[in-house]
Write an enzyme that holds these catalytic residues in place. Structure first.
Site: not given
Ligand code: CP
Length: 307
Positions: A104, A131, A134, A226, A266, A294
């Site tokens: 990340r 992402h 995700q 989000d 998310c 996930r």
């Protein structure tokens, strides 16, 4: 299905068959969780986080462990990265020790530089641009709910950010119609939208980017949002609060979606900002299934990716 790519830096690294193959394996791994697996036996996976994380970090650690491998979680502060060592040197060195690198980081360029220098698979665990892990869990969750993608529509409401980018690409690949409703000035990247439209032209999906949030949510099957200020945008939070307010997923807005619509996020969430508590904590929310997925989706990805 053609050969699996070495890296997963973008949703677009997988073709549609590979993407659906990962989702199929994720479903299997979900239903057979608890049965021992040795996909990563004898392998170590470095998990490098230059930004905070709860879901991604923990789900990858558990994923590697449940596939029989050894996770090695590292923050930038624990590495010479935090003192200015290049990502390229970091990738080259880690490749001599571990069998895959999950990272990340900030710009997509940091990720691509690391991947170019690494000899082992590299996975994007979030950049400022995408992402993709995700998006795998998001698609798994949508398919669980509706049994497929064709004829269904997902409406993302809010910032045209990394999550929106990966969703646009992923939805287009699997034939899921996708709308992004954003405040003026916060559209997704034009190149990403153009790429999603090109993919959708081949799969029959529709891609729509609009500022008309009411029109985008009306009758939709999935409402997704989000946070309004992502990691690194905290100094813009007050300005964004005002601009994004008309894009809050309120109970009234969600009620205009399809009768069987579900709500996704998310996470982490800010109740009372991007979504009303009554929506995210209500019976149509699937956010914790989405978070759980996930784990299953990333197990499937690692099982396919790591030789
Ligand atoms: N959704 C997500 O990536 O969560 P974390 O930031 O907690 O990893």
């Amino acid at each position: 299905m053609t050969g699996f790519p070495q890296d997963f830096l973008s949703v677009d690294d997988l073709d549609a068959d590979q993407l659906v193959g990962v989702l199929d394996l994720a479903d299997t791994l979900k239903t057979t969780r608890g049965s021992p697996r040795g996909d990563l036996a004898g392998r170590t996976v470095a998990l490098v986080f230059e930004k905070p994380s709860t879901r991604t970090r923990v789900s990858f650690q558990v994923a590697v462990t449940e596939l029989g491998g050894s996770p090695l979680a590292l923050s930038a502060a624990e590495l010479q990265l935090g003192r200015g060592e290049t990502v390229a040197d970091t990738g080259a060195v880690l490749s001599r020790y571990v069998h895959a690198i999950v990272i990340r980081t900030f710009g997509q360029d940091r990720l691509t530089h690391l991947a170019a220098a690494a000899d082992v698979p590299v996975v994007n665990a979030l950049t400022d641009t995408e992402h993709p892990c995700q998006a795998l869990a998001d698609l798994q969750t949508v398919r669980e709910e509706f049994g497929g993608f064709t004829g269904r529509r997902l409406t993302y409401v809010g910032d045209g950010n990394n999550v929106a980018h990966s969703l646009l690409l992923a939805a287009a690949k699997v034939g899921l119609d996708v709308d992004v409703a954003h405040p003026p000035g916060y559209a997704p990247d034009a190149d990403v939208v153009a790429r999603a439209e090109a993919i959708a032209a081949g799969t029959g999906a529709s891609v729509r980017v609009t500022t008309d949030v009411a029109g985008a949510v009306a009758g939709t099957d999935v409402v997704y949002t989000d946070v309004w200020a992502s990691m690194g945008q905290e100094d813009e939070a007050d300005e964004r609060l005002a601009v994004f307010r008309p894009y809050r997923v309120t109970q009234e807005l969600f009620a205009t979606a399809a009768d069987d619509a579900v709500f996704l996020h998310c996470l982490p969430a800010h109740r009372g900002e991007e979504v009303d508590a009554v929506v995210i904590d209500g019976p149509s929310a699937r956010v914790f299934d989405q978070a759980e997925n996930r784990l299953h989706a990333q197990k499937a990805l690692l099982a396919r990716l790591v030789p």
